[in-house]
Design an enzyme around this catalytic site. Structure first.
Site, PDB file in Angstrom:
ATOM      1  N   GLU A 236     -14.265 -22.638 -27.435  1.00 22.57           N
ATOM      2  CA  GLU A 236     -14.519 -21.848 -28.228  1.00 22.57           C
ATOM      3  C   GLU A 236     -14.707 -22.850 -29.438  1.00 22.57           C
ATOM      4  O   GLU A 236     -15.344 -22.680 -29.465  1.00 22.57           O
ATOM      5  CB  GLU A 236     -13.584 -20.768 -28.674  1.00 22.57           C
TER       6      GLU A 236
ATOM      7  N   CYS B 274      -7.820 -17.394 -26.367  1.00 24.36           N
ATOM      8  CA  CYS B 274      -6.171 -17.664 -26.756  1.00 24.36           C
ATOM      9  C   CYS B 274      -5.764 -17.521 -27.666  1.00 24.36           C
ATOM     10  O   CYS B 274      -5.668 -17.492 -28.673  1.00 24.36           O
ATOM     11  CB  CYS B 274      -5.855 -18.783 -26.486  1.00 24.36           C
TER      12      CYS B 274
ATOM     13  N   ALA C 120     -18.960 -30.980  16.055  1.00 24.79           N
ATOM     14  CA  ALA C 120     -18.835 -32.073  16.605  1.00 24.79           C
ATOM     15  C   ALA C 120     -19.444 -32.642  17.604  1.00 24.79           C
ATOM     16  O   ALA C 120     -19.470 -31.146  18.133  1.00 24.79           O
ATOM     17  CB  ALA C 120     -18.306 -33.644  16.369  1.00 24.79           C
TER      18      ALA C 120
ATOM     19  N   SER D  48     -20.656 -36.876  14.628  1.00 25.90           N
ATOM     20  CA  SER D  48     -20.684 -35.997  13.764  1.00 25.90           C
ATOM     21  C   SER D  48     -21.920 -36.296  12.921  1.00 25.90           C
ATOM     22  O   SER D  48     -22.334 -35.270  12.151  1.00 25.90           O
ATOM     23  CB  SER D  48     -19.522 -34.951  13.363  1.00 25.90           C
TER      24      SER D  48
ATOM     25  N   ASP E 138     -11.950 -40.183  10.969  1.00 22.67           N
ATOM     26  CA  ASP E 138     -13.328 -40.593  10.021  1.00 22.67           C
ATOM     27  C   ASP E 138     -12.649 -40.826   9.013  1.00 22.67           C
ATOM     28  O   ASP E 138     -14.014 -41.915   8.456  1.00 22.67           O
ATOM     29  CB  ASP E 138     -13.782 -39.352   9.228  1.00 22.67           C
TER      30      ASP E 138
ATOM     31  N   LEU F  76     -14.348 -39.256   0.594  1.00 24.95           N
ATOM     32  CA  LEU F  76     -14.212 -38.227   0.315  1.00 24.95           C
ATOM     33  C   LEU F  76     -14.625 -37.701  -1.927  1.00 24.95           C
ATOM     34  O   LEU F  76     -13.904 -37.405  -2.363  1.00 24.95           O
ATOM     35  CB  LEU F  76     -12.455 -36.898   0.181  1.00 24.95           C
TER      36      LEU F  76
ATOM     37  N   GLY G  35      -9.913 -31.180   9.535  1.00 24.86           N
ATOM     38  CA  GLY G  35     -11.418 -31.248  10.977  1.00 24.86           C
ATOM     39  C   GLY G  35     -10.147 -29.348  10.716  1.00 24.86           C
ATOM     40  O   GLY G  35      -9.497 -28.458  10.339  1.00 24.86           O
TER      41      GLY G  35
END
Lengths: 327, 327
Positions: free
Chosen positions: B56, B79, B167, B173, B205, B209, B258
């Site tokens: 806002e 709020c 995979a 994979s 792996d 990320l 996984g």
């Protein structure tokens, strides 16, 4: 004269009619035919059980005198070869006075292969060939594959959870998909000449593999077993997936399970169409839908399957994938 | 005065704005706000990084004098509680001369919970509450679940073949899904405060990320490890799925793998949303996407997941399922 939009519309209707003979018309192709005069449908036909009458004969029989000056839409080139079982459709058309014939697919059978169209043209009939040929070939895929690859068209049906399981680890699979999906799967049975399962599925589930839909009970297909052993009464056994080429009167074959039988057909690259009935559930460490299909490299897996249809069936979804083969 | 079609259109735009703050706005909810005067948008805002400025405040800052007599569309009740970090939005609205406030979701935070709306009404401002409340709650699901269940909203991402594998059996994979699907998955990373993987995935792996999309590199979320052991540098470890409740500043959590980590969150019923990226390939006897989720009866599996979105991403398809919980 119909314009091309009308032509497509009528041919689509003829293709839809042809689907009615799927799983029923062997040893003949499941052809569809529409006779249209001045924009009005005056005859409809599809190849009947066992292959006779042909679609054209049935449609002309309905049209009677109204066939004179009409256009015929037919999904496959009218047959030209002589048969003891009935007249040649190219002759029937000409005799009925049809003045225009629109054909989807040229007949790959070497006994006709263009001669039907030639015969019509020689009689002064306007002939157009090729409209919606791909759609027609798809509707008559069993016949086309018999002519081109010498084997039936093979559909693999899988009823899966979102994570690709066909049962809990304890084997329980009732039910993954709901009623609407199961009814659709029974309809698919009626569209096939034969259904195959593996020995494990036969022992575990004792499936009847019949069509449990009112009015279609008599459409239950032949039952095949993939097994080195003998088949029980009412079943026929084949030892290897490749043996399907030798099956007489089977143009459309449905594989219903289990994971090993499905995998052996995929391994042999003998699956043309996937029916994935997918329920919105997760199972987790259940029984996978497929055994080993011989894949050693992910790159090989790509480019093989194309989504061609999908629909909602109750809470479930059906996806249809077709195998892409280079011509 | 806007009619109700306009109201929905503007609120939908405010909700879309709110999505920009998702994964960024903690400890504050990712609110969106639109200021509209005589049918023209004069201010737009969404909660900024770290929670300030509020949506806002940002929207009013753009509108300046044009806020006088305008309508404010805000996805969450403004709020009312005092904070050392900034002014109360209910005050800001009133002071700016806004004459109508349309609110999607009443603030479940007990420090506001209706008082923001009351305050506005007491100042002679017309207040409507509840328009597209469900859509707004879905866009601010992390905040809503924090307030109602005391934990972040959890999304589970799975990249699957049609037969549910993540995979090949040998672990390979790369790649199941294509570039468009992978880019979309990176966009989803940017919409989450933290990403979690299991120990096996970390070891196998070594995933970064991070968000590898131009312009969004700084949106890479915190990295969490589900493990009893210690976390490597740059990672935080949690021992059990339930520990996510104690994570500060994590309203939106993404589980990326996984199969064991995914299953443990599903087993604990701590997954609210599934992102299924599905490639049109078959793998066969590969690694399944999910481990044991504690299912002993198929009947329990039904009625839990509802498809809420789907799209094509290159050759792949994304399906979004949301967990259905009775209120």
């Amino acid at each position: 004269m119909a314009d091309s939009t009308d032509d497509r519309r009528f041919m689509a209707a003829a293709i839809a009619l042809s689907e009615r003979g799927r799983g029923l018309s062997t040893p003949n192709p499941n052809v569809g035919c529409l006779i249209v005069r001045d924009g009005v449908v005056v005859g409809r036909g599809w190849t009947q059980k066992g292959g006779r009458p042909h679609a054209e004969a049935q449609a002309l029989d309905q049209a009677l005198d109204q066939a004179r000056g009409a256009t015929a839409y037919v999904t496959l080139e009218p047959c030209f070869h002589l048969s003891a079982r009935g007249p040649r459709c190219a002759d029937l058309m000409a005799r009925a006075g049809v003045t225009r014939v629109v054909i989807a697919l040229r007949d790959p059978d070497p006994r006709t292969d263009g001669q039907g169209a030639e015969h019509l043209r020689a009689r002064g009939i306007q002939v157009e060939m090729g409209l919606m040929a791909q759609e027609a070939a798809s509707a008559m895929c069993g016949f086309v594959l018999r002519q081109t690859l010498g084997r039936p068209a093979v559909t693999l049906k899988l009823g899966l959870s979102l994570d690709g399981c066909i049962a809990l680890k304890n084997g329980s699979s009732r039910w993954i998909t709901g009623e609407a999906a199961r009814a659709h799967a029974h309809l698919e049975r009626a569209r096939h000449d034969a259904i195959l399962v593996g020995g494990g599925t036969l022992r575990a589930d004792k499936p009847r593999l019949d069509v449990r839909l009112r009015g279609l009970e008599n459409r239950s297909p032949r039952r095949l077993l993939l097994s080195r052993g003998a088949a029980p009464k009412g079943w026929e056994a084949i030892e290897h997936p490749g043996d399907i080429a030798a099956l007489a009167h089977v143009d459309h074959l449905l594989i219903e399970g289990g994971a090993a039988a499905a995998a052996s057909f995929l391994h042999a690259d003998l699956v043309d169409r996937l029916l994935l009935y997918r329920a919105p559930i997760l199972i987790g460490s259940g029984l996978p839908g497929l055994g080993d299909i011989g894949l050693s490299d992910l790159a090989q897996a790509h480019g093989r399957w194309r989504l061609t249809d999908e629909r909602k069936l109750g809470e479930d979804r059906l996806e249809v994938y077709e195998r892409q083969r280079s011509a």
